[in-house]
Structures are given as C-alpha cells and as structure tokens.
Design an enzyme around this catalytic site. Structure first.
Site, PDB file in Angstrom:
ATOM      1  N   CYS A  39      -5.484  -0.120   3.600  1.00 38.47           N
ATOM      2  CA  CYS A  39      -5.406  -1.526   3.974  1.00 38.47           C
ATOM      3  C   CYS A  39      -6.931  -2.394   3.699  1.00 38.47           C
ATOM      4  O   CYS A  39      -6.883  -3.312   3.135  1.00 38.47           O
ATOM      5  CB  CYS A  39      -5.033  -1.950   5.273  1.00 38.47           C
ATOM      6  SG  CYS A  39      -5.919  -1.175   6.467  1.00 38.47           S
ATOM      7  N   GLN A  42       0.924  -1.156   0.018  1.00 34.80           N
ATOM      8  CA  GLN A  42      -0.038  -0.027   0.081  1.00 34.80           C
ATOM      9  C   GLN A  42       1.052   1.236  -0.098  1.00 34.80           C
ATOM     10  O   GLN A  42       0.364   2.321  -0.322  1.00 34.80           O
ATOM     11  CB  GLN A  42      -0.991   0.063   1.285  1.00 34.80           C
ATOM     12  CG  GLN A  42      -0.298   0.178   2.506  1.00 34.80           C
ATOM     13  CD  GLN A  42      -1.244  -0.074   3.651  1.00 34.80           C
ATOM     14  OE1 GLN A  42      -1.611  -1.072   3.602  1.00 34.80           O
ATOM     15  NE2 GLN A  42      -1.228   1.040   4.614  1.00 34.80           N
ATOM     16  N   HIS A  66      -6.321  -2.056  11.792  1.00 36.77           N
ATOM     17  CA  HIS A  66      -5.993  -2.555  10.701  1.00 36.77           C
ATOM     18  C   HIS A  66      -6.887  -3.785  10.114  1.00 36.77           C
ATOM     19  O   HIS A  66      -7.492  -4.236  10.840  1.00 36.77           O
ATOM     20  CB  HIS A  66      -4.332  -3.106  10.858  1.00 36.77           C
ATOM     21  CG  HIS A  66      -3.541  -3.348   9.774  1.00 36.77           C
ATOM     22  ND1 HIS A  66      -3.333  -2.351   8.813  1.00 36.77           N
ATOM     23  CD2 HIS A  66      -2.908  -4.521   9.386  1.00 36.77           C
ATOM     24  CE1 HIS A  66      -2.538  -2.929   7.788  1.00 36.77           C
ATOM     25  NE2 HIS A  66      -2.187  -4.231   8.135  1.00 36.77           N
ATOM     26  N   ASN A  92      -0.641  -9.649   4.630  1.00 31.92           N
ATOM     27  CA  ASN A  92      -0.719  -8.127   4.726  1.00 31.92           C
ATOM     28  C   ASN A  92      -0.491  -7.453   3.478  1.00 31.92           C
ATOM     29  O   ASN A  92      -0.112  -7.987   2.468  1.00 31.92           O
ATOM     30  CB  ASN A  92       0.510  -8.029   6.038  1.00 31.92           C
ATOM     31  CG  ASN A  92       0.088  -6.651   6.521  1.00 31.92           C
ATOM     32  OD1 ASN A  92      -0.961  -5.884   6.407  1.00 31.92           O
ATOM     33  ND2 ASN A  92       0.990  -6.083   7.539  1.00 31.92           N
TER      34      ASN A  92
END
Ligand SMILES: *[C@@H]1O[C@H](CO)[C@@H](O)[C@H](O)[C@H]1NC(C)=O
Ligand SMILES: *[C@@H]1O[C@H](CO)[C@@H](O)[C@H](O)[C@H]1NC(C)=O
Ligand SMILES: *[C@@H]1O[C@H](CO)[C@@H](O)[C@H](O)[C@H]1NC(C)=O
Ligand SMILES: *[C@@H]1O[C@H](CO)[C@@H](O)[C@H](O)[C@H]1NC(C)=O
Length: 351
Positions: free
Chosen positions: A161, A154, A294, A316
């Site tokens: 996210c 990102q 997150h 992630n």
C-alpha cells in the site's frame, strides 16, 4: 546504501496482505452442499454465488466448510450492523468475506507498528502561519480535476500500500503541474527502493526519498505491477515519467490536512481494521484507533449531500469491490488527530 537500515527503522506503514488460504488451482467443481445442514441452504447458495463472483476455491472440502462458517458469521455481522440502524455507513459482502477479523488484520495490516516518527530537521509545512495559509475551499475532489488515476489493486500477496500511495500522490501533483495524468509504477518502488521492504513493509516518505535520489519514477506501463518483489530493472528505473524535487511532512491535525488537500492529494497513514473490512459505502464513523497499519491517499474532502456529515475522501488500493468503488469516505472533524488517525502522519511530494 548505508542509511538503509536507519530509514527502515522509521518505516511506519506496513500493509496490507499475504496469500489467502486459497488454492487457485484446486478444483472448483463438487459444489454440492455436502455436509451442510438444511437451514444453511440459503446461506450456502449465497456462499456459492460469492465464490463464483470472486473466483474463490479451496483445496479441501474441510477448508471449504471452514470458510463457509466464517462467511456465514460475517454475513450475520454485516446484516446485524446494517439493521441496527442510524449508521452513517453501510457494510456489505466483498472479497474479504471468508476471512475472520483476526485473519484480515493479520493478512492486510501490520500490528504493533512503532508510533509516528518524524524526520529530524526536516522542514515541515505550517499552514497555521499566515504566510503559508491557503484559503481552503469547503470541498475538494481531485478526481473531478483529473488528478487521480483509476483505483488500483495491490492484490492478496503483496503488502505494498505504501508504494501505491507514493505513486498516487506523485501522479496527483504531476497532473496539477503539467495537466497530464499518467499512471506511475509501484513495481519500480517495490523492486528498486532500498529504504523500503518491497512487499513486506514500507513508508511513503521513504518512497519520496528514493524517487528524489533516483531522479524520477517511471510509468506503470513501462514497469507494470507484479504483486511480488523482483530484482530492480535498472534500465526501466532510469526512464523517468515524473520527477519530484522534495517532499513535505504536514503537521498533525485535521485543519492542517484540509489545507494540504486543498493543494494536492496527500499521503496518510490510518488504522485499518474492525468493520472497515466490510465497509461498502456512506461516511465511515465506526470504531477505530490510531495504531497505524495502512497507507492511503486523501484525494479530497466534503460533506455528504443528504446527511451533511463531513468526510475525507480516501483512495485505497484494494480494487473496486471494496468500499465506494474502491474509495472510502472517512468522517471528518471528529477529533484533532482525525478518525483512525488520518491526520497524524501526513506528507506530500513537491515538484
Ligand atoms: C479464476 O481462477 C482460475 C484458477 O485459478 C483462473 O485460471 C482463472 O483465470 C480465474 N478467472 C478469473 C476471471 O479471474
Ligand atoms: C436515529 O436517527 C434519527 C434521525 O436522524 C434521530 O432522530 C434519532 O434520534 C436517532 N436515534 C438514535 C438512537 O440515535
Ligand atoms: C506555525 O505557525 C504558527 C503561527 O506563525 C506558530 O504559532 C506555530 O508555532 C507554527 N508551528 C510549527 C509547527 O512550526
Ligand atoms: C529490463 O527492462 C528492459 C527494458 O524494458 C528489458 O529489455 C529487459 O529485458 C529487462 N530486464 C530484465 C532482467 O527483466
């Protein structure tokens, strides 16, 4: 859209980042260890190597000196933690090595988010009911089934996210249904989804709502990631590479999460912070709470082959230099809501 403000109030997951205190254009020269006292020489050499590895430069000598001090404290924390022994995970140097914990939390997470709230009246999955129960295998890794695209990044300037998780979970179910893995566009969500805040704040459930309303989501190739919000390109957004018909919110609990992940990759919120900043491998079992800040994609679960510790396999969106080439293994079956709240706010898209 009149609903936009209401949906926005439901937004749970802000993520991730702001500009680092870095001037990309500043001179990378002048690397002499000016102002550094003798005992710091080895550490300064490491810092210089780290700067080169991550292409990091600073606008002034004062800022560079300040960042060096932060880097040194972080390296000392990493080494002390690893040497304390008996940990199920290791910490290591990564792209966040010149940020204090507070800066990391400020830049990459959003503090003070509202508690988990659900869509009133939304039908939820219920894997405890005999009709819905799935016979979950003891381990699952959707990467080996070809349902997970490579780790994305990102970047340091966009808290997106949520969009990466919306896209990753749609990529997953699309591959499971069609056999074709296609990378989907986060940028379309950032630019066009009115229920989310683009690079500021967002929630994967709102992302699903928008994809359903829009009729689909286009490919990464057609609408590539820019790490900032632009005006929605309607013609790109009208090109659909994948479609979903609905989404499901999964009840809280690790056994529910296991049933859901046995079916497909699942969207989840977690609290990211503390030593996770420097997580570099193993099964994470450190301190963390349930102040969600997150969004991540749970793409599997299993047990570590040497320690036997059970974990969730987490994808992630911070590139491959964080964690296990971009992945995190989070200890599983610790508390009902999961470590770092991983089993508290769950959803998946339906094709
Ligand atoms: C490193 O940073 C410079 C200056 O911002 C940039 O021009 C260059 O492309 C970067 N190199 C890499 C490998 O990222
Ligand atoms: C450290 O790990 C070893 C082997 O797993 C175990 O026998 C020992 O009790 C542990 N020590 C502590 C302090 O947890
Ligand atoms: C799920 O199903 C079980 C068994 O039928 C039932 O006891 C439970 O109340 C249901 N939970 C929800 C959230 O609907
Ligand atoms: C929108 O996308 C189309 C098709 O890719 C492209 O031709 C056009 O230039 C884009 N418009 C803007 C304003 O970027």
């Amino acid at each position: 859209m009149a609903l936009s403000r209401g949906f926005f109030a439901l937004v749970l997951v802000a993520c991730c980042s702001l500009m680092l205190a870095v001037s990309a254009s500043a001179s990378g020269g002048g690397v002499a260890d000016d102002g550094v006292v003798g005992g710091d020489k080895l550490m300064m050499d490491r810092f210089l190597r780290w700067q080169a590895t991550y292409n990091r430069s600073y606008p002034t000598p004062e800022e560079r000196q300040r960042r060096f001090q932060v880097y040194r404290r972080n390296m000392e924390h990493i080494e002390a933690t690893n040497q304390a022994g008996n940990l199920t995970y290791t910490l290591g140097e990564n792209q966040f090595a010149d940020l204090t914990e507070e800066e990391f939390l400020d830049l990459y997470t959003m503090k003070g988010m509202p508690p988990v709230r659900r869509d009133a009246g939304k039908k939820q999955a219920n894997f405890s009911s005999p009709a819905a129960a799935v016979d979950a295998p003891t381990s699952v890794d959707w990467r080996s089934k070809g349902a997970v695209t490579p780790i994305k990044n990102q970047g340091p300037s966009c808290s997106s996210c949520w969009a990466f998780v919306t896209a990753a979970t749609i990529e997953g179910i699309t591959q499971i249904k069609t056999g074709k893995l296609l990378s989907l566009s986060e940028q379309e969500l950032i630019d066009c989804d009115p229920y989310d805040g683009g690079c500021n704040l967002g929630y994967f459930v709102n992302g699903y709502k928008w994809v359903i309303q829009n009729g689909g989501l286009t490919s990464e190739a057609n609408y590539p990631y820019q790490a900032r919000r632009y005006q929605c390109n309607r013609s790109k957004a009208a090109n659909h590479a994948a479609r979903i018909s609905n989404y499901v919110q999964v009840p809280q609990g690790e056994s529910q999460l296991q049933q859901a992940v046995a079916q497909q990759p699942v969207a989840a919120a977690i609290e990211m912070g503390g030593s996770l900043q420097f997580y570099s491998g193993g099964v994470w079992s450190g301190q963390c709470g349930t102040r969600m800040n997150h969004a991540i994609t749970v793409v599997g679960y299993g047990a570590d082959s040497s320690s036997g510790l059970k974990y969730w396999l987490v994808k992630n969106s911070w590139g491959q230099s964080w964690g296990e080439r971009g992945y995190l293994r989070m200890r599983r079956d610790v508390t009902r809501g999961g470590l770092c709240g991983i089993a508290l706010d769950l959803a998946y898209p339906v094709v």
